[in-house]
Design a protein around this motif. Structure first.
Motif, PDB file in Angstrom:
ATOM      1  N   VAL A 114       0.834  -1.205   0.000  1.00 50.80           N
ATOM      2  CA  VAL A 114       0.000   0.000   0.000  1.00 50.80           C
ATOM      3  C   VAL A 114       0.868   1.253   0.000  1.00 50.80           C
ATOM      4  CG1 VAL A 114      -1.680   1.345   1.335  1.00 50.80           C
ATOM      5  CG2 VAL A 114      -1.988  -1.121   1.041  1.00 50.80           C
ATOM      6  N   ALA A 140      -5.378   1.311  -0.922  1.00 51.23           N
ATOM      7  CA  ALA A 140      -5.978   0.911   0.353  1.00 51.23           C
ATOM      8  C   ALA A 140      -7.440   0.525   0.171  1.00 51.23           C
ATOM      9  CB  ALA A 140      -5.851   2.042   1.370  1.00 51.23           C
ATOM     10  N   ALA A 160      -2.073  -5.267   4.465  1.00 53.14           N
ATOM     11  CA  ALA A 160      -1.409  -4.146   3.807  1.00 53.14           C
ATOM     12  C   ALA A 160       0.016  -3.999   4.310  1.00 53.14           C
ATOM     13  CB  ALA A 160      -2.180  -2.854   4.065  1.00 53.14           C
ATOM     14  N   CYS A 162       2.565  -1.409   5.089  1.00 57.85           N
ATOM     15  CA  CYS A 162       2.525   0.020   5.409  1.00 57.85           C
ATOM     16  C   CYS A 162       3.856   0.399   6.051  1.00 57.85           C
ATOM     17  CB  CYS A 162       1.381   0.321   6.373  1.00 57.85           C
ATOM     18  SG  CYS A 162      -0.247  -0.225   5.806  1.00 57.85           S
ATOM     19  N   MET A 173      -4.687   5.238   7.004  1.00 61.67           N
ATOM     20  CA  MET A 173      -4.682   3.864   6.502  1.00 61.67           C
ATOM     21  C   MET A 173      -5.637   2.984   7.300  1.00 61.67           C
ATOM     22  SD  MET A 173      -0.629   3.235   5.778  1.00 61.67           S
ATOM     23  CE  MET A 173       0.193   3.955   4.346  1.00 61.67           C
TER      24      MET A 173
END
Length: 246
Positions: A114, A140, A160, A162, A173
């Motif tokens: 992401v 996202a 995800a 991140c 997020m």
């Protein structure tokens, strides 16, 4: 394997970087399989850090290599048997779908890139779109739509990646991906700090996976103890910091 044995008791997963094994050819894949087996013996999950991204038959082949499920005239190929894989979403939904389908069949998961932790990530992921928002926010949304929450944990099977080096994005997020587990690379050598990651752990301790490699592997360089002891101590320190947030 010594590093896995030393730090493993303080961890929930290992994240082998497939490129480091693949560059060695067949012997490298054999070593990777041995590393995965050793991690499982230690009770750890295995996240294959492959960052794959392709469509149709190529995507199918990539996910079968990681999760298994390929039938051959000589029987089924087990593949690597990973519990999750990192996936590059920049080819779109039809690149993500085969990985999600393969993961679900195998009882595994997918971590979608992401917003990564490297400095150059801003060149693409932080670009403002004509339709509004940044590229990582669009991705996202794809992650949130693709995931299915589990009946017990409430966490989705699509997570995800991140970067922990950009903690200012984490609250947004988590707003966009309330059920996705976050894989958080960039701690230690890249400058990220566990204390800045609280939004990732909003769903609970399992909501975030702090990823640290060099800071654990090289902990002995700044510690007055043996490498195994230093690695274990650093892993324990990071775990305590992360769990204090959940």
């Amino acid at each position: 394997m010594a590093l896995v044995a030393a730090a493993g008791p303080a961890c929930v997963a290992v994240k082998p970087q497939l490129a480091c094994f693949e560059r060695l050819g067949f012997p490298g894949w054999v070593a990777l399989e041995a590393t995965v087996a050793h991690a499982r013996d230690q009770g750890l999950l295995v996240i294959a850090d492959a960052k794959r991204g392709d469509i149709a038959g190529s995507a199918l082949a990539y996910q079968q290599a990681v999760f298994g499920g390929l039938e051959t005239p000589h029987g089924a190929s087990p593949g690597l048997g990973a519990d999750a894989v990192t996936q590059n979403p920049l080819l779109g939904r039809d690149a993500l779908a085969p990985f999600v389908a393969g993961a679900r069949t195998a009882g595994a998961g997918v971590f979608v890139l992401v917003r990564t932790s490297n400095p150059g990530a801003a060149d693409l992921f932080d670009v403002e779109l004509a339709t509004g928002g940044k590229l990582w926010e669009l991705i996202a949304g794809l992650v949130a739509a693709a995931g299915t929450p589990g009946p017990i944990s409430g966490l989705a099977d699509v997570g995800a990646v991140c970067g922990a080096t950009v903690p200012a994005h984490l609250a947004r997020m988590r707003e966009l991906m309330p059920c996705a587990p976050f894989l958080l690379p960039g701690i230690g050598a890249q400058g990220g700090a566990v204390a800045d990651l609280a939004p990732a752990f909003a769903p609970g301790r399992a909501g975030g996976l702090v990823s640290a490699s060099r800071s654990i592997a090289n902990a002995h360089e700044t510690a007055a103890c043996a490498p195994a002891e230093a690695a274990r101590a650093e892993a324990e320190r990071l775990r305590e910091q992360a769990w204090a947030l959940g």
